[in-house]
Design a protein around this motif. Structure first.
Motif, PDB file in Angstrom:
ATOM      1  N   ALA A 606       0.823  -1.213   0.000  1.00 46.04           N
ATOM      2  CA  ALA A 606       0.000   0.000   0.000  1.00 46.04           C
ATOM      3  C   ALA A 606       0.854   1.258   0.000  1.00 46.04           C
ATOM      4  CB  ALA A 606      -0.929  -0.008   1.208  1.00 46.04           C
ATOM      5  N   TYR A 607       2.000   1.192   0.652  1.00 44.13           N
ATOM      6  CA  TYR A 607       2.889   2.354   0.725  1.00 44.13           C
ATOM      7  C   TYR A 607       3.973   2.339  -0.348  1.00 44.13           C
ATOM      8  CZ  TYR A 607       0.886   3.962   5.140  1.00 44.13           C
ATOM      9  OH  TYR A 607       0.034   4.451   6.105  1.00 44.13           O
ATOM     10  N   GLY A 608       3.900   1.383  -1.274  1.00 41.47           N
ATOM     11  CA  GLY A 608       4.814   1.384  -2.409  1.00 41.47           C
ATOM     12  C   GLY A 608       6.198   0.852  -2.121  1.00 41.47           C
ATOM     13  N   TRP A 609       6.323  -0.068  -1.171  1.00 36.02           N
ATOM     14  CA  TRP A 609       7.620  -0.667  -0.856  1.00 36.02           C
ATOM     15  C   TRP A 609       7.658  -2.114  -1.363  1.00 36.02           C
ATOM     16  CZ3 TRP A 609      11.891   1.184   2.069  1.00 36.02           C
ATOM     17  CH2 TRP A 609      11.773   2.503   2.509  1.00 36.02           C
ATOM     18  N   PRO A 610       8.731  -2.520  -2.007  1.00 38.55           N
ATOM     19  CA  PRO A 610       8.893  -3.939  -2.336  1.00 38.55           C
ATOM     20  C   PRO A 610       8.846  -4.764  -1.053  1.00 38.55           C
ATOM     21  CG  PRO A 610      10.546  -2.608  -3.464  1.00 38.55           C
ATOM     22  CD  PRO A 610       9.867  -1.696  -2.488  1.00 38.55           C
ATOM     23  N   TYR A 611       8.195  -5.910  -1.112  1.00 35.65           N
ATOM     24  CA  TYR A 611       8.001  -6.723   0.088  1.00 35.65           C
ATOM     25  C   TYR A 611       8.495  -8.139  -0.159  1.00 35.65           C
ATOM     26  CZ  TYR A 611       5.631  -9.636   3.566  1.00 35.65           C
ATOM     27  OH  TYR A 611       5.365 -10.546   4.550  1.00 35.65           O
ATOM     28  N   GLN A 612       9.078  -8.719   0.884  1.00 31.98           N
ATOM     29  CA  GLN A 612       9.477 -10.124   0.807  1.00 31.98           C
ATOM     30  C   GLN A 612       9.415 -10.727   2.204  1.00 31.98           C
ATOM     31  OE1 GLN A 612      13.302 -10.762  -0.999  1.00 31.98           O
ATOM     32  NE2 GLN A 612      13.363 -12.939  -0.461  1.00 31.98           N
TER      33      GLN A 612
END
Length: 636
Positions: A606-612
């Motif tokens: 939602a905040y535009g950060w790549p996630y893993q």
């Protein structure tokens, strides 16, 4: 030109001339005159502007910018002293030909100033948590708070606090500029505000500045936050004929923080020579601690350090466990340096024994003053050259303080060169300290944290060290408050610490604003896209500052920041405190553990950060890659 525009431009230009580099702006109407002034200066390339919609995160982001600037100044001083391989404080780097090393004339240069701008009312109060952290961390931070005019105070007017200039506690100095100020008085007040924030010599005179209201609670001898409240009345926007604005900056008058060596330093030197003394090291407040490190090496004194101290790589492993042991009764005195907040055992030690202090900003003091104290104590003379600078990596590679002390004595027994102003201590003193520390050799560290958390932090630190080695620098790791620092404490003696510098917000050690702080540090600190800042944070602290993930839409790229969220589903730290006792169990889950059952995938996206989401076995590779993003590490 209307009065509001003229006032704002005088303030903005005066700040640029005195070293302002970054302004964090929280949008608002009453603060618009200053917003337009800084926007024009940014268009002219004279200042860096940043926009955050939430005032609390705006202030913490500004705090992070200030932390990063100071850390970069310390890293630059290391480069000047020891050459490129020592950038940012690489332990084991060869010194350059600069006489004096860190003890000499290469004290860090005072970095640029950071300001945060808000509108009136509760917007100002939202800055308070970051202002308190800045105060206790001795970080310069200028608060520009726009206000309604005096005539609207005590009338019930909208968004009007009767004493807005007194809302923020623990500021070094506070000002309240009227709606129609005298230009000379306004300029003099700006100068005084910057002097108080930076902690420059003569800052105390600022209390007599035209618009100064009062000093805060912590004096003017150290850097810290300053509130500059400005009343605006009438028109709040510049006229068409006054745009654009491209002023001549003129001669700069940048102020420096150059503290005197405290008189108590002589007592610290004397105490370091006594058997039974230990050096207790806390957060360096980003000032650096090269001189304290020199003294630790020279005396061979046992070091009890928190992970956020630059001396952590010298620390007795598991030192809180040592202090819980009966053998700790052999400690007869404590020399402290930095802000010591993490362990209750350290606080007991300070409360019950004679203490002396090495000031946190000692590295910034004039070289001649520092050298004079060493000479008065009979500590100047020949000291090792290249070998002396290898002490950090060598000591860190050993498993215990006894071996480390022996290594240091061997190094200091060589006189391969002379670096003026560094301390030399007799081998007898070092032997006494080594013998006092030897009794702790058989005291096993007693980790209080779950192995999963320690393993995760060890993997991140190890990967960061490998990444830094590939790029010839030192990895920067920012430890959130709560369990992250406790997990990191288990790494004392780890060889990877020779390539890693850990820091934290230990002024008040709160869990708020830590993502925003890290984002600011990633923009101004000694990091890069190839070797980013790594934030290690728990799930509760991350949830507490979800807003810190928000960036300016369309114009702001991801910072050089990896966020590692160690998710143990709640406040696990309380389980290791007295709240985890059996008779309190029925209240623990709801009121302390606060389990939430959530992961961070949707929030990151939602905040535009790549996630893993990263399993333990994959954590090393993810951290070493250095790609910006949010990495969730499940611990339960």
């Amino acid at each position: 030109m209307n009065t509001s525009t003229a006032t704002a431009r005088t303030i903005a230009l005066s700040l640029i001339r005195r070293g302002l580099e970054h302004v964090v702006i929280a949008p608002g109407s009453r603060s618009a005159p200053l917003t337009y002034a800084f926007a024009e200066l940014a268009d002219a390339g004279l200042v860096n502007t940043h926009v955050r919609i939430d005032e609390r995160d705006a202030a913490f982001f500004a705090l992070g910018l200030a932390k990063g600037l100071r850390r970069t100044a310390v890293a630059d001083a290391s480069v000047r002293a020891f050459g490129g391989a020592a950038a940012a404080g690489v332990r084991g780097a060869e010194p350059s030909a600069v006489a004096g090393g860190v003890s000499g004339s290469t004290s860090p240069q005072t970095p640029g100033l950071v300001a945060v701008l808000t509108t009136s009312g509760t917007a100002v109060a939202n800055l308070h948590p970051a202002v308190l952290e800045a105060s206790y961390s001795q970080l310069p931070l200028l608060i520009l708070s726009a206000d309604r005019p005096e005539r609207l105070r005590r009338t019930g007017a909208n968004q009007t606090i009767d004493r807005q200039s007194h809302v923020l506690g623990d500021v070094r100095l506070r000002f309240d500029a009227p709606a129609e100020p005298d230009e000379a008085s306004l300029t003099a007040s700006v100068h005084a505000a910057v002097a108080a924030a930076v902690g420059s010599e003569g800052a105390g005179a600022g209390m007599n500045a035209p618009y100064a209201m009062s000093s805060g609670l912590r004096g003017l001898s150290t850097p810290g936050p300053v509130q500059f409240n400005v009343q605006f009345d009438g028109e709040l926007t510049p006229k068409p004929e006054d745009m654009p604005w491209r002023p001549e900056v003129g001669e700069a008058n940048r102020l420096e923080h150059r503290p005197h060596v405290h008189a108590g330093f002589a007592q610290a030197l004397e105490m370091l020579s006594r058997p039974g003394t230990v050096l207790l090291a806390g957060s360096d407040c980003d000032f650096g601690a090269h001189r304290a490190g020199e003294l630790a090496v020279a005396f061979g004194v046992p070091v009890f350090a928190e992970p956020s101290s630059p001396l952590f790589h010298l620390s007795v492993p598991g030192h809180p466990g040592v202090l819980d042991d009966d053998l700790a009764e052999s400690i007869t005195g404590v020399v402290r340096t930095g802000r010591i907040t993490q362990y209750r055992q350290d606080q007991r030690l300070l409360a019950n024994l004679p203490t002396a202090e090495i000031q946190t900003d000692l590295d910034w003091a004039p070289a001649d003053e520092y050298g004079s104290y060493l000479a008065s104590a009979g500590l100047t003379g020949q000291t090792p050259d290249a070998d002396a600078k290898r002490w950090g990596r060598t000591a860190a590679s050993e498993s215990h303080i006894q071996r480390a002390a022996g290594v240091r004595e061997t190094l200091l027994g060589r006189t391969t060169g002379v670096i003026a102003g560094q301390p030399t201590v007799t081998s007898e003193v070092r032997s006494q300290h080594r013998e006092a520390a030897a009794q702790w050799h058989e005291v096993p560290p007693t980790p209080a944290e779950p192995p999963a958390g320690v393993s995760a932090v060890a993997a991140i630190v190890g990967a960061a060290a490998e990444n830094a080695a590939e790029h010839g620098t030192v990895a920067q790791i920012f430890l959130a408050s709560s369990n992250a620092g406790r997990y990191a404490s288990a790494l004392a003696g780890n060889e990877a610490l020779g390539r890693v510098q850990m820091s934290a917000s230990r002024g008040l050690a709160g869990i708020d604003g830590l993502i925003a702080t890290a984002a600011g540090m990633a923009l101004t600190g000694p990091v890069s896209k190839q070797c980013p800042l790594r934030l290690i944070i728990g799930d509760v602290a991350a949830l507490h500052d979800v807003g810190g993930l928000l960036r300016e839409g369309g114009s702001e790229n991801l910072p050089a920041l990896q966020i590692f969220v160690l998710n143990d589903d709640g406040g696990a730290i309380f389980g290791g405190l007295e709240h985890g006792a059996g008779h309190l169990r029925r209240h623990f889950a709801r009121y302390f553990a606060t389990r939430h059952g959530r992961n961070f995938r949707a929030l990151a996206e939602a905040y535009g950060w790549p996630y893993q989401q990263v399993a333990a076995e994959d954590l090393l590779a993810a951290a070493k890659a250095g790609s910006a993003g949010l990495f969730e590490v499940p611990l339960v």
